[in-house]
Design an enzyme around this catalytic site. Structure first.
Site, PDB file in Angstrom:
ATOM      1  N   VAL A 220      10.693  21.131  30.650  1.00 55.94           N
ATOM      2  CA  VAL A 220      10.972  20.474  29.572  1.00 55.94           C
ATOM      3  C   VAL A 220      11.327  19.063  30.094  1.00 55.94           C
ATOM      4  CG1 VAL A 220      12.246  19.935  27.165  1.00 55.94           C
ATOM      5  CG2 VAL A 220      12.132  22.135  28.285  1.00 55.94           C
ATOM      6  N   PRO A 221      10.146  18.173  30.183  1.00 55.06           N
ATOM      7  CA  PRO A 221       9.954  16.941  30.961  1.00 55.06           C
ATOM      8  C   PRO A 221      10.648  15.816  30.471  1.00 55.06           C
ATOM      9  CG  PRO A 221       8.030  17.605  30.016  1.00 55.06           C
ATOM     10  CD  PRO A 221       8.702  18.577  29.634  1.00 55.06           C
ATOM     11  N   CYS A 222      11.996  15.808  30.324  1.00 52.11           N
ATOM     12  CA  CYS A 222      12.769  14.593  29.840  1.00 52.11           C
ATOM     13  C   CYS A 222      12.649  13.646  30.647  1.00 52.11           C
ATOM     14  CB  CYS A 222      14.139  14.996  29.717  1.00 52.11           C
ATOM     15  SG  CYS A 222      15.132  15.637  31.248  1.00 52.11           S
ATOM     16  N   HIS A 223      12.280  13.805  32.062  1.00 57.85           N
ATOM     17  CA  HIS A 223      11.987  12.507  32.859  1.00 57.85           C
ATOM     18  C   HIS A 223      10.924  11.536  32.316  1.00 57.85           C
ATOM     19  CE1 HIS A 223       9.199  15.539  34.269  1.00 57.85           C
ATOM     20  NE2 HIS A 223       8.234  14.571  34.696  1.00 57.85           N
TER      21      HIS A 223
END
Length: 169
Positions: free
Chosen positions: A133-136
């Site tokens: 879950v690419p919160c970056h």
């Protein structure tokens, strides 16, 4: 009793640990080899009662991501528990394309709440299955990195990798 499987792999950004449930859904992950730190990303009610070391299906996707298949992480199943807004936010994070990060304001607008920038940032901060879950892929207005639970050097390297720019060491 819930038993989760934990696996640590080596990546160019350091040790990456993945915690999965019995259905191979990622519960939490991050750039550390500290199992307690990974489990600590979960709400107390969602923590497994026991851990076992073993192979996770998600490890193959993480390796493929680092080998250049940036979409390999997209199909990895995750399991997250939170408010309806948090769950909607985590799902929306999965829709941000590699190389096309959003600002926190743009992310809030995408969630239908353009003035809820702090809430959007909190959704990112509470994201346990990092990478999958690419919160970056969410930045401050103006392009500053903002925060990242696993450190700004890792966030920078991920964003550079996704932009097609070799990560700086």
């Amino acid at each position: 009793m819930t038993i989760a499987t934990i696996q640590t792999i080596d990546t160019p950004d350091g040790a990456f640990t993945i915690l999965v449930d019995g259905e191979q859904r990622v519960l939490a992950s991050g750039w550390t080899d500290d199992a307690d730190r990974i489990v600590g990303r979960l709400r107390a009610a969602d923590r497994p009662t026991a851990l076992r070391e073993g192979e996770t299906d998600a490890a193959a996707a993480a390796r493929a991501y680092y080998d250049g298949d940036l979409s390999a992480i997209d199909a990895v199943a995750v399991s997250q528990h939170g408010t309806p807004m948090q769950r909607a936010g985590w799902e929306a994070l999965r829709g941000i394309a590699p190389g096309h990060p959003l600002t926190y304001a743009e992310f809030a607008a995408a969630l239908g709440s353009p003035t809820a920038v702090r809430a959007a940032a909190a959704i990112c901060a509470r994201n346990a299955p990092a990478l999958f879950v690419p919160c970056h892929r969410v930045l401050r207005t103006g392009g500053a990195l903002g925060g990242f639970a696993w450190g700004l050097p890792v966030k920078r390297a991920l964003l550079e990798r996704e932009a097609g720019v070799p990560a700086l060491v």
